[in-house]
Design a protein around this motif. Structure first.
Motif, PDB file in Angstrom:
ATOM      1  N   GLU A 284      -0.481  27.019 125.058  1.00 41.31           N
ATOM      2  CA  GLU A 284      -0.554  25.683 124.458  1.00 41.31           C
ATOM      3  C   GLU A 284      -1.993  25.355 124.072  1.00 41.31           C
ATOM      4  O   GLU A 284      -2.247  24.826 122.988  1.00 41.31           O
ATOM      5  CB  GLU A 284      -0.003  24.630 125.422  1.00 41.31           C
ATOM      6  CG  GLU A 284       0.024  23.234 124.850  1.00 41.31           C
ATOM      7  CD  GLU A 284       0.872  23.102 123.595  1.00 41.31           C
ATOM      8  OE1 GLU A 284       0.517  22.269 122.731  1.00 41.31           O
ATOM      9  OE2 GLU A 284       1.882  23.809 123.472  1.00 41.31           O
TER      10      GLU A 284
ATOM     11  N   ARG B 155      -2.901  27.215 120.978  1.00 43.29           N
ATOM     12  CA  ARG B 155      -2.300  26.591 119.785  1.00 43.29           C
ATOM     13  C   ARG B 155      -3.105  25.368 119.339  1.00 43.29           C
ATOM     14  O   ARG B 155      -3.277  25.134 118.146  1.00 43.29           O
ATOM     15  CB  ARG B 155      -0.856  26.187 120.067  1.00 43.29           C
ATOM     16  CG  ARG B 155       0.091  27.352 120.118  1.00 43.29           C
ATOM     17  CD  ARG B 155       1.539  26.898 120.289  1.00 43.29           C
ATOM     18  NE  ARG B 155       2.296  27.972 120.880  1.00 43.29           N
ATOM     19  CZ  ARG B 155       2.698  28.020 122.150  1.00 43.29           C
ATOM     20  NH1 ARG B 155       2.458  27.020 122.971  1.00 43.29           N
ATOM     21  NH2 ARG B 155       3.356  29.056 122.593  1.00 43.29           N
TER      22      ARG B 155
ATOM     23  N   LYS C  56      -0.691  29.412 114.704  1.00 38.95           N
ATOM     24  CA  LYS C  56      -0.283  28.584 115.851  1.00 38.95           C
ATOM     25  C   LYS C  56       1.141  28.911 116.293  1.00 38.95           C
ATOM     26  O   LYS C  56       1.425  29.007 117.483  1.00 38.95           O
ATOM     27  CB  LYS C  56      -0.361  27.099 115.504  1.00 38.95           C
ATOM     28  CG  LYS C  56      -1.750  26.565 115.435  1.00 38.95           C
ATOM     29  CD  LYS C  56      -1.730  25.080 115.184  1.00 38.95           C
ATOM     30  CE  LYS C  56      -3.143  24.563 115.112  1.00 38.95           C
ATOM     31  NZ  LYS C  56      -3.260  23.167 115.414  1.00 38.95           N
ATOM     32  N   GLN C  57       2.009  29.068 115.330  1.00 41.03           N
ATOM     33  CA  GLN C  57       3.411  29.335 115.656  1.00 41.03           C
ATOM     34  C   GLN C  57       3.621  30.714 116.260  1.00 41.03           C
ATOM     35  O   GLN C  57       4.616  30.949 116.938  1.00 41.03           O
ATOM     36  CB  GLN C  57       4.275  29.186 114.412  1.00 41.03           C
ATOM     37  CG  GLN C  57       4.348  27.764 113.916  1.00 41.03           C
ATOM     38  CD  GLN C  57       5.070  27.654 112.579  1.00 41.03           C
ATOM     39  OE1 GLN C  57       5.430  28.654 111.961  1.00 41.03           O
ATOM     40  NE2 GLN C  57       5.270  26.428 112.122  1.00 41.03           N
TER      41      GLN C  57
ATOM     42  N   PRO D  43      -1.656  35.921 119.799  1.00 40.48           N
ATOM     43  CA  PRO D  43      -0.908  35.666 118.566  1.00 40.48           C
ATOM     44  C   PRO D  43      -0.238  36.952 118.100  1.00 40.48           C
ATOM     45  O   PRO D  43      -0.732  38.041 118.347  1.00 40.48           O
ATOM     46  CB  PRO D  43      -1.984  35.207 117.570  1.00 40.48           C
ATOM     47  CG  PRO D  43      -3.233  35.833 118.074  1.00 40.48           C
ATOM     48  CD  PRO D  43      -3.093  35.930 119.568  1.00 40.48           C
TER      49      PRO D  43
END
Length: 75
Positions: A41, A44, A55-56, A71
């Motif tokens: 979190e 992100r 981010k996703q 990532p």
């Protein structure tokens, strides 16, 4: 001379240690998963967001006795 005989039933001690190891392992696993989620979190929140794809893609995954957070797209 006198003789002293001592008998030890180690079965209860072994069962106790096995339960302790089991409950400790569960607590450690939960701590790792929660910690990994918090790190993901934070990553992100700090990731640049031109398209949002980076981010996703950030995930926390269990790998053996640890958590890897990274990532899944090149940056």
């Amino acid at each position: 001379m006198s003789t002293v005989t001592v008998r030890v039933d180690a079965g209860n001690a072994i069962r106790f240690l096995q339960r302790l190891r089991s409950s400790t392992g569960k607590a450690l696993n939960e701590w790792l998963v929660r910690g990994g989620s918090l790190v993901a979190e934070e990553m992100r929140l700090r990731a640049p967001a031109r398209t949002g794809r980076l981010k996703q893609s950030i995930r926390a995954e269990r790998k053996g006795g640890s958590i890897a957070v990274y990532p899944h797209v090149p940056y």
